[in-house]
Design a protein around this motif. Structure first.
Motif, mmCIF file in Angstrom:
data_model
loop_
_atom_site.group_PDB
_atom_site.id
_atom_site.type_symbol
_atom_site.label_atom_id
_atom_site.label_comp_id
_atom_site.label_asym_id
_atom_site.label_seq_id
_atom_site.Cartn_x
_atom_site.Cartn_y
_atom_site.Cartn_z
ATOM 1 N N SER A 117 2.800 11.528 -16.572
ATOM 2 C CA SER A 117 1.675 12.364 -16.151
ATOM 3 C C SER A 117 0.557 12.380 -17.186
ATOM 4 C CB SER A 117 2.147 13.790 -15.866
ATOM 5 O OG SER A 117 2.763 14.347 -17.015
ATOM 6 N N SER A 118 0.914 12.219 -18.463
ATOM 7 C CA SER A 118 -0.097 12.236 -19.516
ATOM 8 C C SER A 118 -0.962 10.982 -19.508
ATOM 9 C CB SER A 118 0.566 12.379 -20.889
ATOM 10 O OG SER A 118 1.375 11.248 -21.174
ATOM 11 N N LYS A 119 -0.511 9.932 -18.836
ATOM 12 C CA LYS A 119 -1.259 8.684 -18.785
ATOM 13 C C LYS A 119 -1.800 8.380 -17.393
ATOM 14 C CE LYS A 119 1.512 6.627 -22.523
ATOM 15 N NZ LYS A 119 0.457 6.714 -23.530
ATOM 16 N N ARG A 120 -1.618 9.314 -16.486
ATOM 17 C CA ARG A 120 -1.985 9.090 -15.095
ATOM 18 C C ARG A 120 -3.438 9.469 -14.846
ATOM 19 N NH1 ARG A 120 2.026 12.302 -11.727
ATOM 20 N NH2 ARG A 120 3.486 11.112 -13.036
ATOM 21 N N ASP B 54 -0.316 -0.707 -22.311
ATOM 22 C CA ASP B 54 -1.122 -0.601 -21.092
ATOM 23 C C ASP B 54 -0.724 0.670 -20.331
ATOM 24 O OD1 ASP B 54 -2.287 -0.950 -18.578
ATOM 25 O OD2 ASP B 54 -1.037 -2.671 -18.031
ATOM 26 N N VAL B 55 -1.686 1.530 -20.068
ATOM 27 C CA VAL B 55 -1.379 2.803 -19.393
ATOM 28 C C VAL B 55 -1.122 2.623 -17.904
ATOM 29 C CG1 VAL B 55 -2.649 4.193 -21.070
ATOM 30 C CG2 VAL B 55 -3.831 3.328 -19.048
ATOM 31 N N LEU B 56 -1.324 1.422 -17.385
ATOM 32 C CA LEU B 56 -1.073 1.169 -15.968
ATOM 33 C C LEU B 56 0.311 0.577 -15.722
ATOM 34 C CD1 LEU B 56 -4.576 -0.174 -14.859
ATOM 35 C CD2 LEU B 56 -3.584 2.084 -14.451
ATOM 36 N N ILE B 57 1.124 0.481 -16.764
ATOM 37 C CA ILE B 57 2.491 -0.012 -16.596
ATOM 38 C C ILE B 57 3.298 0.952 -15.736
ATOM 39 C CG2 ILE B 57 4.700 -0.345 -17.800
ATOM 40 C CD1 ILE B 57 3.117 -1.570 -20.104
ATOM 41 N N GLY B 58 3.995 0.395 -14.754
ATOM 42 C CA GLY B 58 4.850 1.200 -13.881
ATOM 43 C C GLY B 58 5.705 0.295 -13.022
ATOM 44 N N TYR B 59 6.303 0.856 -11.996
ATOM 45 C CA TYR B 59 7.206 0.068 -11.161
ATOM 46 C C TYR B 59 7.367 0.742 -9.808
ATOM 47 C CZ TYR B 59 10.463 3.695 -12.609
ATOM 48 O OH TYR B 59 11.037 4.914 -12.851
ATOM 49 N N ALA B 60 7.797 -0.035 -8.833
ATOM 50 C CA ALA B 60 8.100 0.497 -7.502
ATOM 51 C C ALA B 60 8.894 -0.550 -6.743
ATOM 52 C CB ALA B 60 6.818 0.847 -6.741
ATOM 53 N N ASN B 61 9.581 -0.121 -5.701
ATOM 54 C CA ASN B 61 10.279 -1.046 -4.814
ATOM 55 C C ASN B 61 9.407 -1.368 -3.614
ATOM 56 O OD1 ASN B 61 12.494 -1.042 -6.474
ATOM 57 N ND2 ASN B 61 13.706 0.355 -5.213
ATOM 58 N N SER C 119 0.835 -1.211 0.000
ATOM 59 C CA SER C 119 0.000 0.000 0.000
ATOM 60 C C SER C 119 0.863 1.252 0.000
ATOM 61 C CB SER C 119 -0.921 0.002 1.227
ATOM 62 O OG SER C 119 -1.819 -1.091 1.204
ATOM 63 N N ALA C 120 1.936 1.222 0.791
ATOM 64 C CA ALA C 120 2.826 2.383 0.876
ATOM 65 C C ALA C 120 3.567 2.629 -0.426
ATOM 66 C CB ALA C 120 3.813 2.194 2.021
ATOM 67 N N ALA C 121 3.775 1.576 -1.221
ATOM 68 C CA ALA C 121 4.514 1.708 -2.481
ATOM 69 C C ALA C 121 3.660 2.284 -3.605
ATOM 70 C CB ALA C 121 5.059 0.344 -2.911
ATOM 71 N N MET C 122 2.364 2.406 -3.392
ATOM 72 C CA MET C 122 1.486 2.846 -4.472
ATOM 73 C C MET C 122 1.816 4.250 -4.961
ATOM 74 S SD MET C 122 -0.498 0.407 -5.447
ATOM 75 C CE MET C 122 -1.804 1.255 -6.348
ATOM 76 N N ASN C 123 2.173 5.137 -4.058
ATOM 77 C CA ASN C 123 2.505 6.500 -4.494
ATOM 78 C C ASN C 123 3.721 6.513 -5.404
ATOM 79 O OD1 ASN C 123 0.385 7.824 -3.244
ATOM 80 N ND2 ASN C 123 1.524 8.237 -1.358
ATOM 81 N N SER C 124 4.724 5.699 -5.073
ATOM 82 C CA SER C 124 5.910 5.601 -5.917
ATOM 83 C C SER C 124 5.533 5.022 -7.275
ATOM 84 C CB SER C 124 6.960 4.722 -5.238
ATOM 85 O OG SER C 124 8.100 4.579 -6.049
ATOM 86 N N TYR C 125 4.685 3.997 -7.270
ATOM 87 C CA TYR C 125 4.215 3.408 -8.526
ATOM 88 C C TYR C 125 3.493 4.438 -9.383
ATOM 89 C CZ TYR C 125 0.459 1.407 -11.380
ATOM 90 O OH TYR C 125 -0.448 1.161 -12.383
ATOM 91 N N ILE C 126 2.574 5.195 -8.783
ATOM 92 C CA ILE C 126 1.818 6.206 -9.539
ATOM 93 C C ILE C 126 2.779 7.239 -10.131
ATOM 94 C CG2 ILE C 126 0.096 8.047 -9.356
ATOM 95 C CD1 ILE C 126 -1.183 6.337 -7.071
ATOM 96 N N GLY C 127 3.808 7.588 -9.353
ATOM 97 C CA GLY C 127 4.789 8.549 -9.834
ATOM 98 C C GLY C 127 5.619 8.039 -10.991
ATOM 99 N N SER C 128 5.667 6.715 -11.175
ATOM 100 C CA SER C 128 6.439 6.143 -12.288
ATOM 101 C C SER C 128 5.670 6.186 -13.601
ATOM 102 C CB SER C 128 6.826 4.690 -11.969
ATOM 103 O OG SER C 128 5.713 3.810 -12.090
ATOM 104 N N ILE C 129 4.404 6.518 -13.546
ATOM 105 C CA ILE C 129 3.572 6.606 -14.744
ATOM 106 C C ILE C 129 3.659 8.025 -15.296
ATOM 107 C CG2 ILE C 129 1.218 6.390 -15.656
ATOM 108 C CD1 ILE C 129 0.616 4.509 -13.314
#
Length: 448
Positions: free
Chosen positions: A244-247, A334-341, A232-242
């Motif tokens: 901005s035009s696809k967020r 896929d516009v939901l592609i991203g990553y986080a630790n 749950s805590a990693a979600m913000n980092s994941y969202i930030g990896s997308i």
């Protein structure tokens, strides 16, 4: 030794399969043991799956394939420039499938990006062709017919690369219902017939107005509170990896439930995988979205050409490398592609698509079906290679790979023969390696 000279030696001399039991066991243990502390249950599944057939063993040992690429002679049809092809790295016949792109098109393409890296285009051709031998034999298809299908695949690859050379056709080329036939067309049709409600029914349940995951033994299991909090805590980092035009709005990514996913794939078994249920476009439970989070390690391709893809290009984060590959190799990604630790491990995020259909190689039950599919496999691979060159990011690949490959292949028939010869010789090695593995597995040898 020059690449061309090495390739000619390879083409003219049979590659003898050799028994190398202790080396194979050591390679499998060395690759899998670091994962044992976090996912030993899935590793047990992996070993039993690999013991089932030579093809399943091949799927689970791409790290061995690239150790061999470091020592086997090179192709006669490569140059230094073609060594910067953005390859999938694990282009076996099971790593293609149908899905719905972000523009709503149901298409057939390569669909696995875990090993994505810069390398020689022929490594993808070799790996795909070898898988065609192993899968074809498993389906009872004669070697002569498998040879024909491999040559069809290579010819289709080269024809498409030639078409792309000097044009921008790769930026619009897709395999759809209207330009395919046979099992590939059927797979696209199955994708088109899928629905979000079916996927949600498979994995989730409703209690009043609240949707949550089901617990499914050996498939979908609860995580402990600390893991839940870390994801749950990693979600913000994941969202930030997308980009901005696809967020989407922050509410779209609101976490509703989390489970660990077990038993998926073959080569990826042992790597942690989670499903995260998020809110989606509205507060309605009908458009909830499942994100798939997958632990990523260094690409097996790096074993043979470490540094070809600079770590700076992917932020020294293996999940970012996979996300980049997925976006580079697919149109309308896929516009939901991203990553986080998460807990110090790199995770690749993407949607568990309701419209995703794996390509079932067991349906290629005749020479004709395999040969028809071979055309589309070659075209799909060419598309993935061509769109991930300067068309995607010229700072990573600064020129046209379709031009470089087309210029390097002085004889399509020569490449067809070389890839076919390699595939049958290497399939013989894989079969010996598998037999060694099975003996060790049956004897209770520590394999992870």
């Amino acid at each position: 030794m020059a690449l061309a000279t090495a390739g000619l030696l390879f083409a003219s001399a049979a590659q003898a399969a050799t028994s190398r039991t202790s080396w194979v066991v050591s390679q499998i243990y060395g690759y899998n043991h670091p994962l044992a502390a976090t996912d030993s249950a899935d590793l047990a599944t992996k070993m039993s799956t690999m013991a089932a057939s030579a093809f399943d063993f091949y799927r689970g040992t791409d790290h061995i394939f690239y150790q061999d690429m470091a020592t086997l002679p090179a192709s006669a049809y490569t140059t230094a420039q073609t060594g910067f092809t953005w390859i999938g790295g694990d282009a076996h016949i099971g790593n293609f499938g149908a899905w719905q792109d972000s523009s709503g098109n149901n298409v057939f393409s390569a669909d696995d990006f875990d090993e994505g890296y810069l390398g020689q285009y022929v490594w993808d051709l070799r790996r795909l062709a070898t898988s065609m031998v192993l899968a074809g034999r498993a389906n009872g298809i004669a070697d002569n017919d498998i040879t024909t299908a491999i040559k069809t695949m290579v010819a289709a690859y080269m024809s498409e690369m030639s078409d792309f050379k000097g044009s921008s056709d790769e930026l619009s080329f897709q395999l759809k219902n209207g330009n395919t036939s046979g099992v590939v067309q059927d797979t696209i049709g199955d994708s088109k017939g899928d629905s979000r409600s079916s996927l949600l029914s498979k994995y989730t349940q409703l209690s009043g107005s609240t949707r949550s995951f089901q617990t499914i033994a050996n498939t979908l299991v609860p995580v402990n509170s600390s893991t839940y909090s870390a994801i749950s805590a990693a979600m913000n980092s994941y969202i930030g990896s997308i980009s901005s035009s696809k967020r989407y709005a922050a509410s779209y990514y609101q976490v509703k439930d989390i489970r660990q996913k077990l038993g998926s794939g073959v080569g990826s078994l042992g790597k942690l995988r989670y499903y995260v249920l998020i809110e989606g476009a509205s507060s309605s439970t009908s458009d909830d979205v499942i994100l798939e989070l997958k632990q990523e390690l260094a690409s097996a391709v790096a074993e043979v050409d470490n540094g070809q893809l600079s770590a700076a290009d992917y932020g020294n984060n293996e999940a970012q490398r996979v996300a980049l590959t997925a976006k580079a190799q697919t149109l309308n990604a896929d516009v939901l592609i991203g990553y986080a630790n998460i807990n110090g491990m790199a995770f690749y995020f993407h949607e568990k698509s309701p419209f995703e259909e794996d390509f079932d190689f067991t349906q290629l039950s005749s020479a004709g079906k395999l040969n028809t599919a071979a055309t589309y496999l070659g075209q799909a691979l060419a598309s993935a290679h061509a769109i991930s060159d300067q068309d995607y990011n010229s700072a990573i690949v600064s020129y046209s790979i379709d031009k470089q490959v087309t210029d390097a292949v002085s004889s399509t028939s020569g490449l067809q023969s070389e890839i076919s010869t390699f595939a049958f010789n290497y399939a013989a090695q894989v079969t010996l390696d598998w037999q060694s593995f099975v003996s060790a597995y049956d004897a209770g040898t520590a394999l992870y």
